[in-house]
Scaffold this active site. Structure first.
Site, PDB file in Angstrom:
ATOM      1  N   ARG A  40      -4.994 -20.216 -27.100  1.00 22.79           N
ATOM      2  CA  ARG A  40      -5.103 -20.998 -28.252  1.00 22.79           C
ATOM      3  C   ARG A  40      -3.636 -21.408 -28.633  1.00 22.79           C
ATOM      4  O   ARG A  40      -3.443 -22.467 -28.949  1.00 22.79           O
ATOM      5  CB  ARG A  40      -5.602 -20.241 -29.468  1.00 22.79           C
ATOM      6  CG  ARG A  40      -7.023 -20.185 -29.361  1.00 22.79           C
ATOM      7  CD  ARG A  40      -7.689 -19.273 -30.617  1.00 22.79           C
ATOM      8  NE  ARG A  40      -9.204 -19.729 -30.564  1.00 22.79           N
ATOM      9  CZ  ARG A  40      -9.939 -18.871 -31.093  1.00 22.79           C
ATOM     10  NH1 ARG A  40      -9.743 -17.588 -31.396  1.00 22.79           N
ATOM     11  NH2 ARG A  40     -11.173 -19.279 -30.752  1.00 22.79           N
ATOM     12  N   LYS A 223     -29.848 -16.161 -29.801  1.00 20.20           N
ATOM     13  CA  LYS A 223     -31.001 -16.714 -30.665  1.00 20.20           C
ATOM     14  C   LYS A 223     -31.410 -18.131 -30.679  1.00 20.20           C
ATOM     15  O   LYS A 223     -30.429 -19.021 -30.508  1.00 20.20           O
ATOM     16  CB  LYS A 223     -30.614 -16.129 -32.089  1.00 20.20           C
ATOM     17  CG  LYS A 223     -30.466 -14.758 -32.213  1.00 20.20           C
ATOM     18  CD  LYS A 223     -30.361 -14.381 -33.658  1.00 20.20           C
ATOM     19  CE  LYS A 223     -29.830 -13.066 -34.321  1.00 20.20           C
ATOM     20  NZ  LYS A 223     -29.191 -12.937 -35.257  1.00 20.20           N
ATOM     21  N   GLY A 379     -17.913 -19.476 -27.309  1.00 18.91           N
ATOM     22  CA  GLY A 379     -16.824 -18.474 -26.514  1.00 18.91           C
ATOM     23  C   GLY A 379     -17.333 -17.973 -25.387  1.00 18.91           C
ATOM     24  O   GLY A 379     -16.750 -17.704 -24.511  1.00 18.91           O
ATOM     25  N   GLY A 402     -17.838 -22.463 -33.167  1.00 21.86           N
ATOM     26  CA  GLY A 402     -18.607 -22.841 -34.245  1.00 21.86           C
ATOM     27  C   GLY A 402     -18.502 -24.234 -34.756  1.00 21.86           C
ATOM     28  O   GLY A 402     -19.363 -25.008 -34.816  1.00 21.86           O
TER      29      GLY A 402
HETATM   30  P1  AMP Z   1     -24.595 -16.499 -28.667  1.00 22.31           P
HETATM   31  O1  AMP Z   1     -23.393 -15.938 -29.534  1.00 22.31           O
HETATM   32  O2  AMP Z   1     -25.771 -17.078 -29.574  1.00 22.31           O
HETATM   33  O3  AMP Z   1     -24.180 -17.693 -27.647  1.00 22.31           O
HETATM   34  O4  AMP Z   1     -24.970 -15.470 -27.623  1.00 22.31           O
HETATM   35  C1  AMP Z   1     -24.184 -15.011 -26.669  1.00 22.31           C
HETATM   36  C2  AMP Z   1     -24.890 -13.472 -26.462  1.00 22.31           C
HETATM   37  O5  AMP Z   1     -26.137 -13.507 -26.077  1.00 22.31           O
HETATM   38  C3  AMP Z   1     -24.099 -12.727 -25.474  1.00 22.31           C
HETATM   39  O6  AMP Z   1     -23.378 -11.715 -25.917  1.00 22.31           O
HETATM   40  C4  AMP Z   1     -25.136 -12.184 -24.241  1.00 22.31           C
HETATM   41  O7  AMP Z   1     -24.956 -10.951 -23.895  1.00 22.31           O
HETATM   42  C5  AMP Z   1     -26.553 -12.402 -25.262  1.00 22.31           C
HETATM   43  N1  AMP Z   1     -27.749 -12.497 -24.489  1.00 22.31           N
HETATM   44  C6  AMP Z   1     -27.606 -13.363 -23.481  1.00 22.31           C
HETATM   45  N2  AMP Z   1     -28.867 -13.331 -22.830  1.00 22.31           N
HETATM   46  C7  AMP Z   1     -29.701 -12.498 -23.617  1.00 22.31           C
HETATM   47  C8  AMP Z   1     -30.880 -11.684 -23.287  1.00 22.31           C
HETATM   48  N3  AMP Z   1     -31.778 -12.132 -22.473  1.00 22.31           N
HETATM   49  N4  AMP Z   1     -31.164 -10.710 -23.943  1.00 22.31           N
HETATM   50  C9  AMP Z   1     -30.326 -10.198 -25.042  1.00 22.31           C
HETATM   51  N5  AMP Z   1     -28.895 -10.883 -25.292  1.00 22.31           N
HETATM   52  C10 AMP Z   1     -28.633 -11.825 -24.373  1.00 22.31           C
END
Ligand code: AMP
Length: 422
Positions: A40, A223, A379, A402
């Site tokens: 950054r 999610k 990230g 974000g």
């Molecule tokens: P996000 O911040 O929504 O992009 O989510 C990123 C996080 O999702 C990371 O920390 C990953 O470890 C988690 N993640 C990715 N795949 C899976 C999975 N199959 N089950 C649980 N967590 C996951």
């Protein structure tokens, strides 16, 4: 009304004091306190260098972390002064209170750089009242009172300078004192984006508005609920939608598959089906992983097995995509002319479940060398690109997780609107 925007490229900073909102929210090594990733800081260099090369002076302001109290040494920007100095190749000055910089600003000479202490040592920056409140009414009243104080705060920051430059893309989606409110105190010709925000906007706009087909969006992460808006906006633009990560399983369960203990948002299953229907209507091809690496615990040393995603054995959870999915995704990505990637394919923080994300990182790099425009944001996907040393093998790596998501969702970002009017 058409807003004629001042561009930094043809602005002459000679003899001017520019207050620059940068994103120096950098990670620090817990033991040594040294900056552990200076991406950054490097991102802000072109803007700072342009100002001082023109013969102007730069007053840098930023937040770092989420301090809950005012001043908290753990979040002091003093800790990053030497990292800025070594990047800039010159000494800089530091003021330990962003509201008490008059004397330092007055003494600032052309070519000099001054860093203000963490803006978030004042609750006015975020406009979110700190402390405990007896009830919601009391909190709402405190928030309202703070809005007026936020204007004073922004006005004080504005008083240090003739020119305002916003180069903090990572906080452009926040209507904070230094990212949006401050712009009201400068006329059209004396506020502008820095080089970093300009290049972020250019990369995102080219994907949103000038994408060459086939355009593939790769959405991963934990999610569905976090990615739903961006997916909906992209369905109008892409030919292919690849889904990976934890959110896979909300789709798979909604389609009647067996998902064992995999992550699932039960209340989003209808939404998942709705997305699949909309995609069908619009002729978008959706690729869900067909096989997965499962674990018997959410643990780096868990036992693993491979199964079809819709036949996850009881007691197991899918934590990465497996070889068949990797092969399919790789082909779709390599044949694309535009690629947007946001979110990992698995729990890539654990080596056993990083293969899918690493493979996608390489596929995106391959697509780039085949002539595709590739944009990576968020990230975790950025971390995966960096970990695999592929940053210079893709078209653009966004600095704002974000902020990028919101822009790609089609939202108006307060920090962007404050300067260009939309
Ligand atoms: P996000 O911040 O929504 O992009 O989510 C990123 C996080 O999702 C990371 O920390 C990953 O470890 C988690 N993640 C990715 N795949 C899976 C999975 N199959 N089950 C649980 N967590 C996951």
């Amino acid at each position: 009304m058409l807003n004629i925007m001042q561009l930094i490229d043809n602005f002459n900073f000679a003899g001017k004091k520019a207050i620059v909102r940068v994103d120096f929210n950098v990670p620090l090594n817990k033991e040594t306190g040294a900056v552990s990733d200076d991406t950054r800081i490097r991102g802000a260099l072109p803007t700072i260098k342009k100002i001082i090369a023109d013969g102007g002076s730069a007053i840098l302001m930023s937040h770092m972390g989420r301090p809950k109290q005012n001043p908290d040494p753990k979040f002091s920007l003093k800790q990053i002064v030497s990292a800025i100095e070594s990047n800039l190749g010159m000494k800089i000055q530091f003021v330990d209170d962003c509201m008490k910089a008059d004397a330092a600003v007055a003494a600032l000479k052309p070519g000099e750089v001054l860093l203000l202490e963490n803006l978030r040592f004042y609750e006015e920056e975020e406009g979110k009242p700190r402390g405990e409140f007896a009830n919601d009414d009391e909190k709402a009243a405190a928030k309202k009172a703070l809005k007026d104080k936020q204007k004073e705060f922004a006005k004080k920051l504005a008083s240090y300078a003739n020119v305002y430059v916003n180069d903090a893309f990572g906080t452009a989606h926040r209507a904070h004192g230094s990212t949006a409110v401050i712009a009201d105190y400068f006329d059209e010709n004396s506020k502008m984006f820095g080089f970093l925000i300009n290049s972020e906007l250019k990369a995102m706009d080219s994907v949103l508005n000038e994408a060459k087909a086939p355009f593939t969006a790769i959405m991963g992460g934990a999610k569905v609920s976090d990615k739903i808006m961006i997916i909906e906006n992209l369905l109008n633009r892409v030919q292919n939608l690849i889904i990976g990560g934890g959110m896979t399983y909300t789709f798979i369960k909604a389609l009647g598959g067996k998902i064992g203990n995999s992550l699932c948002e039960e209340d989003k299953m209808d939404l998942a089906l709705e997305i699949l229907n909309k995609a069908k209507e619009k002729g978008v091809k959706v690729y869900l992983p067909t096989d997965a690496v499962n674990a018997d615990a959410f643990d780096a040393n868990a036992n693993t097995c491979v199964s079809k995603t819709n036949e996850t054995p009881d007691g197991w959870m899918g934590l990465d995509i497996a070889d068949e999915s990797i092969k399919t995704f790789d082909e779709v990505i390599a044949n694309s002319k535009t690629v947007l990637w946001n979110g990992p394919m698995g729990v890539f923080e654990m080596d056993k479940f990083a293969k899918g994300t690493t493979a996608v990182a390489h596929a995106v790099a391959k697509a780039t060398s085949n002539g595709a425009f590739t944009l990576i944001g968020g990230g975790d996907s950025v971390a995966a690109i960096n970990k695999n040393k592929l940053a210079d093998k893709v078209s653009y790596v966004s600095t704002g997780g974000g902020a990028m998501l919101e822009y790609m969702e089609g939202k108006v970002l307060p920090g962007i609107k404050a300067i260009r009017g939309k």
